[in-house]
Design an enzyme around this catalytic site. Sequence first.
Site, mmCIF file in Angstrom:
data_model
loop_
_atom_site.group_PDB
_atom_site.id
_atom_site.type_symbol
_atom_site.label_atom_id
_atom_site.label_comp_id
_atom_site.label_asym_id
_atom_site.label_seq_id
_atom_site.Cartn_x
_atom_site.Cartn_y
_atom_site.Cartn_z
ATOM 1 N N GLU A 1 9.308 -3.700 10.229
ATOM 2 C CA GLU A 1 9.669 -2.417 9.609
ATOM 3 C C GLU A 1 10.201 -1.470 10.689
ATOM 4 O O GLU A 1 9.530 -1.217 11.697
ATOM 5 C CB GLU A 1 8.449 -1.792 8.897
ATOM 6 C CG GLU A 1 8.801 -0.442 8.257
ATOM 7 C CD GLU A 1 7.782 0.069 7.249
ATOM 8 O OE1 GLU A 1 6.793 -0.632 6.946
ATOM 9 O OE2 GLU A 1 7.980 1.196 6.755
ATOM 10 N N ASP B 1 0.826 -1.210 0.000
ATOM 11 C CA ASP B 1 0.000 0.000 0.000
ATOM 12 C C ASP B 1 0.861 1.262 0.000
ATOM 13 O O ASP B 1 0.344 2.378 0.001
ATOM 14 C CB ASP B 1 -1.035 -0.009 1.136
ATOM 15 C CG ASP B 1 -0.421 -0.075 2.517
ATOM 16 O OD1 ASP B 1 0.823 -0.107 2.629
ATOM 17 O OD2 ASP B 1 -1.191 -0.108 3.502
ATOM 18 N N SER B 2 2.190 1.063 -0.081
ATOM 19 C CA SER B 2 3.081 2.205 -0.357
ATOM 20 C C SER B 2 2.718 2.827 -1.703
ATOM 21 O O SER B 2 3.157 3.925 -2.017
ATOM 22 C CB SER B 2 4.547 1.759 -0.356
ATOM 23 O OG SER B 2 4.727 0.640 -1.207
ATOM 24 N N LYS C 1 -0.601 -9.533 3.406
ATOM 25 C CA LYS C 1 0.147 -8.913 4.517
ATOM 26 C C LYS C 1 -0.797 -7.993 5.296
ATOM 27 O O LYS C 1 -1.545 -7.228 4.704
ATOM 28 C CB LYS C 1 1.348 -8.135 3.963
ATOM 29 C CG LYS C 1 2.121 -7.359 5.031
ATOM 30 C CD LYS C 1 3.504 -6.964 4.554
ATOM 31 C CE LYS C 1 3.557 -5.709 3.730
ATOM 32 N NZ LYS C 1 3.089 -4.493 4.405
HETATM 33 O O1 KIV Z 1 3.538 -1.036 1.493
HETATM 34 C C1 KIV Z 1 4.733 -1.362 1.431
HETATM 35 O O2 KIV Z 1 5.409 -1.165 0.437
HETATM 36 C C2 KIV Z 1 5.316 -2.009 2.586
HETATM 37 C C3 KIV Z 1 6.805 -2.123 2.648
HETATM 38 C C4 KIV Z 1 7.414 -0.798 2.872
HETATM 39 C C5 KIV Z 1 7.241 -3.083 3.656
HETATM 40 O O3 KIV Z 1 4.616 -2.404 3.461
#
Ligand code: KIV
Length: 257
Positions: A180, A44-45, A111
């Site tokens: 993280e 979700d980044s 995740k």
């Molecule tokens: O959303 C994402 O890209 C992440 C990573 C930074 C671990 O959760």
Amino acid sequence: MSKLRNKLKNYIRNNDQIVCITCYDAAFAKILNDLNVDIVLVGDSLGMVIKGEHNTHNVNMSDILYHVDCVSKYKKNFILMADMPINSFENQEKAVINAKKMLDKEVDIIKIEYQDAHKNIIEKLIFENIPVCGHLGLQPQYVIEKKDMRTYGKDSIEKRKILDQVRTLEEVGVDLILLECVDESLSKFITETTSTPIIGIGSGENCNGQVQVIYDLIGISQKPPKFAKNYLAEKNNIQLAIKSFYNYVKAIDCKKK
Ligand code: KIV
């Protein structure tokens, strides 16, 4: 033992570091597939790097599913992981419905930014045979202020909390744990004392693998974290830059005790 769990455990058995890189589109998915990256994460980044927002808080299921569709076009070798975005798993029923939408699109593991209140949700997902990665430490879905962007698990209270969460996740049977921005000595201790594979971002080298946001690796993120390195600066070629990160991770020597 499921095929996925066995595959993930094999990284530990073979002392083979796990390389996990985020991806949001087909062009990069092909590159990551061809480079044999182990896990590709539709994170979700994408709220920041694709939508240009300040955080992950407006990312929804449609966003994730759209990008999963793009990335899965080139899924051949990698394990595909995708984030359950904010407000997509408030209760067991909603979590299962949304997670199954991901699995229907070739996602192998979902995740979740794990909080203590989610234990019954994770239990239900695992009961439904949905593989789960628990995300601990800095959890962008819960970041409100700038001061929340920090290293977690430095003081004894927070250390205890993270350790308890790791133990709970192991007990309920997640396949993977992501740390993280967790204090390096704590992530080392966690890695040494758990049988679940631990992957880290900004949590030191003593994990079973490393995660990075792809745009950080090639130096085009607007606000890369302090620990991110621009590999493209050295290589002048995207494939070689990503390969260079891959080689760096694979060369880390971190054995479970
Ligand atoms: O959303 C994402 O890209 C992440 C990573 C930074 C671990 O959760």
